[in-house]
Design a protein around this motif. Structure first.
Motif, PDB file in Angstrom:
ATOM      1  N   ASP A  98       0.914  -1.334   0.039  1.00 36.88           N
ATOM      2  CA  ASP A  98      -0.069   0.024  -0.006  1.00 36.88           C
ATOM      3  C   ASP A  98       0.958   1.309  -0.123  1.00 36.88           C
ATOM      4  N   THR A  99       1.810   1.294   0.857  1.00 28.88           N
ATOM      5  CA  THR A  99       2.737   2.564   1.059  1.00 28.88           C
ATOM      6  C   THR A  99       3.623   2.764  -0.287  1.00 28.88           C
ATOM      7  N   PHE A 100       3.965   1.737  -0.990  1.00 27.24           N
ATOM      8  CA  PHE A 100       4.494   1.557  -2.476  1.00 27.24           C
ATOM      9  C   PHE A 100       3.668   2.367  -3.171  1.00 27.24           C
ATOM     10  N   ARG A 101       2.595   1.938  -3.064  1.00 26.39           N
ATOM     11  CA  ARG A 101       1.477   2.275  -4.228  1.00 26.39           C
ATOM     12  C   ARG A 101       1.378   3.837  -3.867  1.00 26.39           C
ATOM     13  N   HIS A 102       1.114   3.855  -2.905  1.00 27.75           N
ATOM     14  CA  HIS A 102       0.820   5.608  -2.574  1.00 27.75           C
ATOM     15  C   HIS A 102       2.303   6.589  -2.939  1.00 27.75           C
ATOM     16  N   LEU A 103       3.421   5.935  -2.400  1.00 33.01           N
ATOM     17  CA  LEU A 103       4.321   6.759  -2.699  1.00 33.01           C
ATOM     18  C   LEU A 103       4.709   6.841  -4.374  1.00 33.01           C
ATOM     19  N   ASN A 104       4.715   5.512  -5.007  1.00 37.28           N
ATOM     20  CA  ASN A 104       4.633   5.768  -6.505  1.00 37.28           C
ATOM     21  C   ASN A 104       3.753   6.821  -6.952  1.00 37.28           C
ATOM     22  N   ARG A 105       2.487   6.983  -6.739  1.00 36.06           N
ATOM     23  CA  ARG A 105       1.722   7.947  -7.162  1.00 36.06           C
ATOM     24  C   ARG A 105       2.388   9.396  -6.838  1.00 36.06           C
ATOM     25  N   LEU A 106       2.633   9.585  -5.496  1.00 33.57           N
ATOM     26  CA  LEU A 106       3.310  10.775  -5.097  1.00 33.57           C
ATOM     27  C   LEU A 106       4.610  11.145  -5.835  1.00 33.57           C
ATOM     28  N   HIS A 107       5.548  10.163  -6.039  1.00 29.01           N
ATOM     29  CA  HIS A 107       6.852  10.468  -6.615  1.00 29.01           C
ATOM     30  C   HIS A 107       6.508  10.813  -8.410  1.00 29.01           C
ATOM     31  N   GLY A 108       5.527  10.187  -8.737  1.00 33.89           N
ATOM     32  CA  GLY A 108       5.193  10.492 -10.223  1.00 33.89           C
ATOM     33  C   GLY A 108       4.796  11.703 -10.195  1.00 33.89           C
ATOM     34  N   LEU A 109       3.971  12.321  -9.542  1.00 28.34           N
ATOM     35  CA  LEU A 109       3.547  13.798  -9.581  1.00 28.34           C
ATOM     36  C   LEU A 109       4.651  14.781  -9.254  1.00 28.34           C
ATOM     37  N   MET A 110       5.569  14.362  -8.230  1.00 36.15           N
ATOM     38  CA  MET A 110       6.824  14.926  -8.162  1.00 36.15           C
ATOM     39  C   MET A 110       7.386  15.186  -9.384  1.00 36.15           C
ATOM     40  N   GLU A 111       7.611  14.120  -9.957  1.00 36.92           N
ATOM     41  CA  GLU A 111       8.424  14.276 -11.249  1.00 36.92           C
ATOM     42  C   GLU A 111       7.922  15.099 -12.476  1.00 36.92           C
ATOM     43  N   LEU A 112       6.568  14.924 -12.169  1.00 36.45           N
ATOM     44  CA  LEU A 112       5.884  16.084 -13.368  1.00 36.45           C
ATOM     45  C   LEU A 112       6.074  17.393 -13.031  1.00 36.45           C
ATOM     46  N   LEU A 113       5.833  17.798 -11.597  1.00 34.55           N
ATOM     47  CA  LEU A 113       6.057  19.075 -11.161  1.00 34.55           C
ATOM     48  C   LEU A 113       7.530  19.542 -11.378  1.00 34.55           C
ATOM     49  N   THR A 114       8.478  18.745 -11.116  1.00 33.83           N
ATOM     50  CA  THR A 114       9.997  19.016 -11.285  1.00 33.83           C
ATOM     51  C   THR A 114      10.376  19.468 -12.835  1.00 33.83           C
ATOM     52  N   ALA A 115       9.643  18.484 -13.418  1.00 34.67           N
ATOM     53  CA  ALA A 115       9.798  18.514 -15.172  1.00 34.67           C
ATOM     54  C   ALA A 115       9.220  19.925 -15.554  1.00 34.67           C
ATOM     55  N   ALA A 116       8.108  20.468 -14.979  1.00 36.53           N
ATOM     56  CA  ALA A 116       7.833  21.797 -15.360  1.00 36.53           C
ATOM     57  C   ALA A 116       8.610  23.036 -15.054  1.00 36.53           C
ATOM     58  N   ARG A 117       9.746  22.876 -14.179  1.00 37.48           N
ATOM     59  CA  ARG A 117      10.623  23.759 -14.021  1.00 37.48           C
ATOM     60  C   ARG A 117      11.288  24.568 -15.113  1.00 37.48           C
ATOM     61  N   ILE A 118      11.177  23.801 -16.272  1.00 40.81           N
ATOM     62  CA  ILE A 118      11.878  24.265 -17.368  1.00 40.81           C
ATOM     63  C   ILE A 118      11.091  25.322 -18.214  1.00 40.81           C
ATOM     64  N   LEU A 119       9.709  25.115 -17.666  1.00 41.80           N
ATOM     65  CA  LEU A 119       8.696  26.358 -18.731  1.00 41.80           C
ATOM     66  C   LEU A 119       8.861  27.578 -17.905  1.00 41.80           C
ATOM     67  N   PRO A 120       8.872  28.425 -18.976  1.00 43.50           N
ATOM     68  CA  PRO A 120       9.035  29.865 -18.616  1.00 43.50           C
ATOM     69  C   PRO A 120       7.529  30.503 -17.878  1.00 43.50           C
ATOM     70  N   LEU A 121       7.605  30.093 -16.613  1.00 44.10           N
ATOM     71  CA  LEU A 121       6.204  30.375 -15.707  1.00 44.10           C
ATOM     72  C   LEU A 121       6.448  31.572 -15.124  1.00 44.10           C
ATOM     73  N   PRO A 122       5.360  32.309 -15.135  1.00 47.20           N
ATOM     74  CA  PRO A 122       5.177  33.666 -14.430  1.00 47.20           C
ATOM     75  C   PRO A 122       5.526  33.248 -13.035  1.00 47.20           C
ATOM     76  N   GLU A 123       5.817  34.227 -12.273  1.00 46.69           N
ATOM     77  CA  GLU A 123       6.413  34.261 -10.664  1.00 46.69           C
ATOM     78  C   GLU A 123       5.181  33.543  -9.676  1.00 46.69           C
ATOM     79  N   ALA A 124       3.843  33.989 -10.114  1.00 42.30           N
ATOM     80  CA  ALA A 124       2.714  33.360  -9.210  1.00 42.30           C
ATOM     81  C   ALA A 124       2.633  31.799  -9.663  1.00 42.30           C
ATOM     82  N   VAL A 125       2.647  31.748 -10.825  1.00 43.74           N
ATOM     83  CA  VAL A 125       2.356  30.229 -11.223  1.00 43.74           C
ATOM     84  C   VAL A 125       3.729  29.526 -10.854  1.00 43.74           C
TER      85      VAL A 125
END
Length: 175
Positions: A98-125
């Motif tokens: 169960d913990t593996f399944r939950h962390l797998n989901r959370l870590h996948g979301l972390m990867e997506l949010l981390t990858a978004a750092r290359i986008l030219p985002l406004p400061e608020a975003v």
């Protein structure tokens, strides 16, 4: 703007895991896997924490194993259980799965949010991106907190946020 410093390392470290992917995940025979295996059943190629055919996975019909990444969820699951393994204490298997399944989901979301750092985002975003990333990695995370985060409203909030970033993605050049 710098990112949160307390997010876990998302690089898988199989040597610090207990082969959770080889047990927790279901395999469906086909192009990616040579066998059917239900979730919760150890892969027949598993010997303790090691794959007995690791060097020949693709040749033996397990290219899905070579393509899979847990994004560090395996070793972080074991860490949350103070290094204890389901193989040493079989009663831990359902909890660790169960913990593996939950962390797998959370870590996948972390990867997506981390990858978004290359986008030219406004400061608020960008601030919102960093806030969401930090929300996935609270200090002293417990298995119960991981479950609450993974099954609560946070994944849907992050999915909506990620969809909103489409306007900041580079546009393809016309041919």
């Amino acid at each position: 703007m710098s990112g949160p410093t307390d997010i876990p390392d998302l690089t898988p470290d199989c040597s610090a895991c207990a082969a959770l992917c080889c047990v927790a995940l279901a395999l469906d025979a086909g192009d990616a896997f040579a066998i059917d295996k239900p979730a919760g059943t150890p892969c027949p190629n598993l010997a303790r924490h090691h794959c007995t055919i690791h060097a020949d996975l693709k040749d033996r019909g397990f290219k899905g194993c070579t393509a899979y990444t847990c994004s560090g969820a395996g070793q972080h699951t074991i860490k949350l259980y103070d290094g204890q393994s389901w193989q040493d204490d079989p009663d831990l298997l359902p909890l660790q799965m169960d913990t593996f399944r939950h962390l797998n989901r959370l870590h996948g979301l972390m990867e997506l949010l981390t990858a978004a750092r290359i986008l030219p985002l406004p400061e608020a975003v960008e601030h919102q991106r960093l806030t969401l990333l930090a929300a996935l990695a609270p200090d002293d995370l417990t298995p119960d907190q991981a479950k609450t985060l993974a099954t609560g409203p946070v994944p849907a909030t992050i999915a909506a946020f990620l969809r909103s970033l489409a306007d900041y993605a580079p546009k393809p050049h016309p041919k």
